[in-house]
Every structure is written in structure tokens, then in C-alpha cells.
Design an enzyme around this catalytic site. Structure first.
Site, short mmCIF file in Angstrom:
data_model
loop_
_atom_site.label_atom_id
_atom_site.label_comp_id
_atom_site.label_asym_id
_atom_site.label_seq_id
_atom_site.Cartn_x
_atom_site.Cartn_y
_atom_site.Cartn_z
CB THR A 63 -0.89 0.07 1.25
OG1 THR A 63 -0.07 0.28 2.41
CG2 THR A 63 -1.73 -1.17 1.42
CG ASP A 64 1.04 5.98 -0.99
OD1 ASP A 64 1.88 6.21 -0.09
OD2 ASP A 64 0.88 6.72 -1.97
#
Length: 455
Positions: free
Chosen positions: A174-175
Site C-alpha cells: 500500500t501507499d
């Protein structure tokens, strides 16, 4: 996260993605990947969170300067070279942001819809090349939704396209704080949750809740095995288990600084050159006026996640003084002041920044009239080109257009150099001056490159 406060980690600062793409030179992208890989390993890093290759779809996008282009083919060619070089130094690339993260405004809530043709012809090619040709070890999921589902848990994007069609066997992460669920994300291809607003690590989506989901049979153990395999595969490929033979790296060598200079010099775009006004023969003039806040402003240390603690940064005025100060008189005028402010997550600080400062303009007109040639360094800064917010408009701020027009009246031998990472309106300027040069943000060697280009 916050700043570590170290004083021993100053790095080489290259021009950003838009500038790199403007070179149209994959060999420069490869060299940049080599340098970044060497410096990452010197600092004992395993993954570099780049390249950013989102399509530039809006001229107002705050992170346009970080990305490469609106052209999928150009992005693909530059990205593959960059990734191959970076990963040759035992550092994993993390291609981002997967996918359709083309605005900063509401980036963590917007739901992006598009036709399948647009997806396939415009948005996917760069990522496909990064995986199938570049062999990217990791991919970073974007903040936004795509067709109703968060990118970090989107079955169509992650399982059908990324894993099945592209054959990606690396880590999908994920970011920061871009995970939203446990079970859905786990079942739809996410391997690694990076950062969150949840303070207790045990409460992260992929911590205690994932263990519970496995224990309850909601996430098969085989899915966890796949994720472990993906993580271990990257660790083996970057030689994390073979430190004695792993790349040791190096930091801020003369070769690295030369590579930064080469990128800055080749990135510049000559937008207009009536009558062959450029280059300037400084041996045939006795004086030059250097005007504008961007003649002295340093840009490497701003822009949020793209900011670099550079070992040094040469400004245009500094370089011109060093190169020509012994043979000509250099007259400097501020021309305009920075009126904007920056606050993460908001572009309100860009508002009301069109004040025309006639006192500064009169000073600039005076030095222009006393000089044979004028160079105005204008454009933007990272109050406008930044992560976390988009631009309000494409106007040149701070009354720059009036400044340039008035200076050109006083001295028609005026060159305008635009330092910016995203488009600005130049219609009120191009018919007033003979030459316009677009130089992007040029990194630590920006000034030296500009002094050489102009001469």
C-alpha cells in the site's frame, strides 16, 4: 514518521520525473537508476519508493512534477531503463501509484471511472512495461478507488491484471495509510501494509486482524503462504540474505554529481528563440541583469515525499556569478517576492498571490535598463508543485507576468527562464521577449546546467 535529524545523509538530487522524461533519453534514466541504487545501498536501504509513473492527465496535478509524462510510450521506455539500473544495485523498485492516481485533491476518497479502452491504452502501458520488461520487484497501490473498490483491494486490478495478465510475482504494497480492510485486501492480492494512522501496530489491518481472519478460516493459510513467498522472493533477489556479496554502494561521488548535471542540462526545453537570440555570448557583452526570486531559490528540499536533503544546490545566480563574474558586471534584482504559503493537504496558501509589487518591478526595470542583456528566472516553487494538493490554476503567481512585460519594455534583449514542474500560462509573455527557456526543477546542479545552456 518524521525527520530523523541526521547530518550524514545528504544525497545527490536529480531533476524530477517530468524533467527526466523531457530528455527523451533512456540512457540518462538508466544512469539515474544506477546512482539512486548506489546511494540507497550506501544507506543500507532495500526498497526505493519509485519511480512514480502516473499519467499526467490534468495540468493542475500537484505531483505532475514527480511523474514523467502524458505519453504512455515515453513513460514505458524511461521507466524500464530506470528500474533495470536501480535493481542491478540490489535495491527493489516500487512502481507507483497503481493506478489512476492523477490528482492530489481528495486522492484518498475519489473513485476513478474510465472506459476499458482508456485504461488499456493510456493508464496501463507504463505499469505493464515496468513489470514485464523492467522486472519491477514491488508495486505500490494508490490511495484512490477504481470502479468502486480501493486500489489496494481491487480484484480486477490486482488479481486479474497485475498478477494474471502481467505475471507479477513481487510484492504489492500500500501507499502510507492506504489499507482499508483485512479480509478483502488479503484475498485480492495485497501483500504488505505500509504505514497507517492506527497507533497500535497490533491493530493494523495486516497485523492482529489478519491473524484472527486466518484462525477463523476467512483467509486461507495458502493465501498467507503466497504473500510470504512474494516477500521472500524480493528479499532473495535483492540479496538480503547474502550481505557479503551485496552491493555496498557509494554516496555523492563526482560521478553522481555529473549524472545530475547531465540530466538537468539535457532536460531543458527551448520554447522560443526568435532571431537566434540564444545562446548569449558573454564574451561580447559587459553586463547582464539577473532578475527573479527563482534566480536564488533552492528547490530540492521541498515537495513533501519528493524532497531531497541535497549535499548542495547551485542556484542560477550563483552559477552565473561563478562562471562570468570575472568578465562582466552582473546586476541582480529580486523582481518579485514569494507571496504563497504551504500547508500539507491544502492549496489555500496559493490564493491571493497575484499582487503586483511595483517597487520591486521598478527596481528590476532600473537594472534591466542598465544592462545589455536580461535574464528573468520565474515560474513556480513547491508551494504549487507538491504532494497533497493540486494547483488552483495555471497562472504565473506573484505578478510575474507584469514584471516580465515591464522589464521587456525597458530592455527588449530579455530571456525568460521558467523553473517549474507543471504547465503555466505564457500567452502574455511569448510575444514580448525573444527567448523562453523551460528548465524544470533542475536538482542540485540546476544553476550550473542553466549557466552553460544560456551561454
Amino acid at each position: 514518521w518524521n525527520y530523523s535529524g541526521l547530518t550524514t545523509d545528504s544525497a545527490t538530487c536529480f531533476p524530477p520525473g517530468t524533467a527526466l522524461a523531457a530528455t527523451w533519453n533512456p540512457a540518462l534514466a538508466y544512469k539515474q537508476g544506477v546512482v539512486l541504487g548506489e546511494e540507497a545501498r550506501y544507506r543500507k536501504k532495500d526498497v526505493l519508493l519509485g519511480p512514480g509513473i502516473n499519467i499526467i492527465r490534468s495540468p493542475l496535478g500537484g505531483r505532475n512534477f514527480e511523474y514523467m509524462s502524458e505519453d504512455p510510450l515515453l513513460i514505458s521506455k524511461m521507466t524500464v531503463a530506470y528500474i533495470k539500473a536501480l535493481q542491478s544495485k540490489d535495491v527493489a523498485a516500487s512502481v507507483k501509484h497503481w493506478i489512476a492516481n492523477n490528482q492530489e485533491t481528495h486522492r484518498d476518497s475519489v473513485d476513478v471511472s474510465m472506459s476499458e479502452r482508456a485504461l488499456r491504452e493510456i493508464y496501463l502501458p507504463g505499469f505493464k512495461a515496468a513489470v514485464t520488461e523492467g522486472g519491477a520487484y514491488t508495486v505500490m497501490a494508490a490511495y484512490n478507488k477504481f470502479r468502486g473498490d480501493w486500489c489496494s483491494e481491487n480484484e480486477y486490478l490486482n488479481k486479474q491484471i497485475l498478477r494474471k495478465e502481467f505475471g507479477f510475482k513481487g510484492v504489492l504494497m500500500t501507499d502510507w495509510a492506504a489499507a482499508h480492510t483485512t479480509i478483502k485486501a488479503a484475498l485480492n492480492g495485497l501483500d504488505l501494509e505500509m504505514g497507517t494512522d492506527i497507533k497500535d501496530y497490533n491493530d493494523w489491518y495486516f497485523a492482529g486482524p489478519l491473524i484472527k481472519a486466518v484462525q477463523e478460516g476467512k483467509v486461507p493459510l495458502s493465501v498467507i503462504d503466497e504473500k510470504v513467498e512474494n516477500v521472500l522472493r524480493v528479499m532473495f533477489k535483492t540479496k538480503m540474505f547474502d550481505e557479503p556479496i551485496r552491493e555496498k554502494g557509494k554516496m555523492n561521488t563526482p560521478e553522481h554529481q555529473q549524472a545530475a548535471y547531465n540530466s538537468a542540462a539535457e532536460a531543458a526545453v527551448l520554447l522560443q528563440n526568435k532571431g537566434g537570440f540564444l545562446p548569449i555570448d558573454f564574451n561580447r557583452i559587459k553586463s547582464v541583469a539577473v532578475i527573479g526570486d527563482n534566480a536564488t531559490r533552492k528547490h530540492c528540499g521541498a515537495g513533501l515525499s519528493s524532497e531531497i536533503k541535497a549535499l548542495y544546490e547551485i542556484t542560477p545566480l550563483q552559477a552565473i556569478q561563478q562562471k562570468f563574474g570575472s568578465i562582466i558586471k552582473i546586476n541582480f534584482a529580486q523582481g518579485y517576492d514569494k507571496q504563497s504559503t504551504f500547508k500539507e493537504g491544502s492549496n489555500k496558501g496559493q490564493g491571493n498571490t497575484d499582487k503586483v509589487d511595483w517597487k520591486l518591478i521598478q527596481e528590476a526595470v532600473k537594472v534591466a535598463g542598465e544592462s545589455e542583456v536580461v535574464i528573468i528566472f520565474g515560474g513556480l516553487n513547491h508551494d504549487f508543485d507538491t504532494e497533497s494538493s493540486d494547483k488552483q490554476n495555471m497562472d504565473l503567481p506573484y505578478g510575474q507576468e507584469v514584471l516580465m512585460q515591464e522589464v521587456a519594455k525597458a530592455n527588449p534583449n530579455t530571456v525568460v527562464v521558467i523553473i517549474a514542474g507543471s504547465p503555466v500560462k505564457l500567452s502574455g509573455i511569448v510575444n514580448r521577449v525573444p527567448a523562453v527557456l523551460w528548465s524544470w526543477y533542475g536538482g542540485m546542479e540546476a544553476g550550473n546546467a542553466l549557466a552553460d545552456i544560456l551561454s
